[in-house]
Motif scaffolding. Structure first.
Motif, PDB file in Angstrom:
ATOM      1  N   VAL A 137       1.030  -1.243  -0.208  1.00 60.65           N
ATOM      2  CA  VAL A 137       0.084  -0.071   0.058  1.00 60.65           C
ATOM      3  C   VAL A 137       1.001   1.419  -0.028  1.00 60.65           C
ATOM      4  O   VAL A 137       0.741   2.383  -0.745  1.00 60.65           O
ATOM      5  N   ASP A 140       2.337   1.710  -3.364  1.00 58.65           N
ATOM      6  CA  ASP A 140       1.179   2.020  -4.254  1.00 58.65           C
ATOM      7  C   ASP A 140       0.866   3.419  -4.140  1.00 58.65           C
ATOM      8  O   ASP A 140       0.695   4.300  -5.321  1.00 58.65           O
ATOM      9  N   TRP A 141       0.895   4.296  -3.176  1.00 57.90           N
ATOM     10  CA  TRP A 141       0.425   5.669  -2.878  1.00 57.90           C
ATOM     11  C   TRP A 141       1.909   6.244  -3.544  1.00 57.90           C
ATOM     12  O   TRP A 141       1.700   7.155  -4.176  1.00 57.90           O
ATOM     13  N   PRO A 148      -2.090   9.849   1.512  1.00 59.63           N
ATOM     14  CA  PRO A 148      -3.424   9.913   2.049  1.00 59.63           C
ATOM     15  C   PRO A 148      -3.727  10.878   2.958  1.00 59.63           C
ATOM     16  O   PRO A 148      -2.572  11.318   3.587  1.00 59.63           O
ATOM     17  N   LEU A 155      -8.377  10.212  -6.511  1.00 61.88           N
ATOM     18  CA  LEU A 155      -7.493   8.784  -6.882  1.00 61.88           C
ATOM     19  C   LEU A 155      -7.996   8.312  -8.285  1.00 61.88           C
ATOM     20  O   LEU A 155      -6.976   7.968  -9.134  1.00 61.88           O
ATOM     21  N   ALA A 183      -2.277  -1.496  -8.203  1.00 58.75           N
ATOM     22  CA  ALA A 183      -2.468  -0.592  -7.080  1.00 58.75           C
ATOM     23  C   ALA A 183      -3.634   0.076  -6.811  1.00 58.75           C
ATOM     24  O   ALA A 183      -4.289   0.418  -5.630  1.00 58.75           O
ATOM     25  N   TYR A 184      -4.351   0.535  -8.025  1.00 54.04           N
ATOM     26  CA  TYR A 184      -5.564   1.153  -7.951  1.00 54.04           C
ATOM     27  C   TYR A 184      -6.678   0.390  -7.229  1.00 54.04           C
ATOM     28  O   TYR A 184      -7.502   0.453  -6.332  1.00 54.04           O
ATOM     29  N   ARG A 186      -5.977  -1.800  -4.866  1.00 54.60           N
ATOM     30  CA  ARG A 186      -5.560  -1.752  -3.553  1.00 54.60           C
ATOM     31  C   ARG A 186      -5.931  -0.559  -2.786  1.00 54.60           C
ATOM     32  O   ARG A 186      -6.331  -0.333  -1.706  1.00 54.60           O
ATOM     33  N   LEU A 187      -5.771   0.318  -3.590  1.00 49.80           N
ATOM     34  CA  LEU A 187      -5.887   1.934  -2.888  1.00 49.80           C
ATOM     35  C   LEU A 187      -7.623   2.442  -3.186  1.00 49.80           C
ATOM     36  O   LEU A 187      -7.866   3.185  -2.395  1.00 49.80           O
ATOM     37  N   LYS A 188      -8.432   1.844  -3.984  1.00 47.71           N
ATOM     38  CA  LYS A 188      -9.722   2.479  -4.185  1.00 47.71           C
ATOM     39  C   LYS A 188     -10.514   2.433  -2.779  1.00 47.71           C
ATOM     40  O   LYS A 188     -11.201   3.433  -2.465  1.00 47.71           O
TER      41      LYS A 188
END
Length: 192
Positions: A137, A140-141, A148, A155, A183-184, A186-188
């Protein structure tokens, strides 16, 4: 090579499910209708499932284009496909919509032809490897060049920009494109 009967069935089903329906539920519903030109695929065969998924999403994006002329749109994600009215029909018809890499991908039937069982398996393997990484994560950022908290629209905007930059059909790197997609995913859920 659109199937007008499938488009008609999708239109009816999505009208009935105003709060949304998952891709799996949509496949089940289409399979249950004898007149629908769609049979739910074998969920254990990833190649057959992919081809059915692609065909279904191709038609969902075609329907989305049709609905735009009547002030409606579709939000198309495998976990929830939702039909809704656009807020301001007049402004949506005059504004140029941002490029949607997923729409471009699914509307181009050559993408279905180019995919092979081996290339699909490589993508699935990369996806699962990405989910197993312990500190993913934070990476990913960093990949998105964001910190965040980040709003869902911000995003999504960054995701679309990265997809355009790295899409293989636009001269980008396929591995980087897959990393952006993973990554998206996981981040969504973490977006505010």
């Amino acid at each position: 090579m659109a199937d007008d009967r499938l488009l008609a069935h999708l239109d009816i089903i999505l009208r009935e499910h105003r709060t949304g329906i998952s891709e799996y539920e949509l496949m089940q519903r289409l399979d249950a209708e004898p007149q629908a030109p769609f049979t739910r695929p074998d969920m254990l065969d990833s190649w057959v499932l992919f081809r059915s998924h692609f065909w279904l999403f191709h038609h969902l994006y075609l329907l989305k284009l049709q609905l735009g002329s009547v002030g409606e749109t579709l939000d198309i994600v495998a976990t929830r496909i939702c039909r809704f009215h656009t807020q301001d029909t007049a402004s949506t018809q005059t504004e140029v919509a941002p490029a949607d890499p997923m729409q471009e991908y699914y509307l181009d039937l050559d993408n279905l032809v180019r995919e092979t069982p081996d290339s699909l398996q490589a993508k699935l393997d990369a996806f699962w490897r990405g989910l197993q990484a312990p500190d993913k994560v934070h990476a990913d950022w960093a990949l998105f060049d964001l910190k965040p908290p980040v709003s869902a629209p911000a995003l999504r905007q960054r995701y679309r920009a990265l997809c355009q930059r790295h899409h293989p059909d636009r001269g980008g790197d396929a591995v980087q494109f897959q990393q952006v997609q993973a990554a998206y995913a996981r981040l969504k859920p973490l977006a505010t």
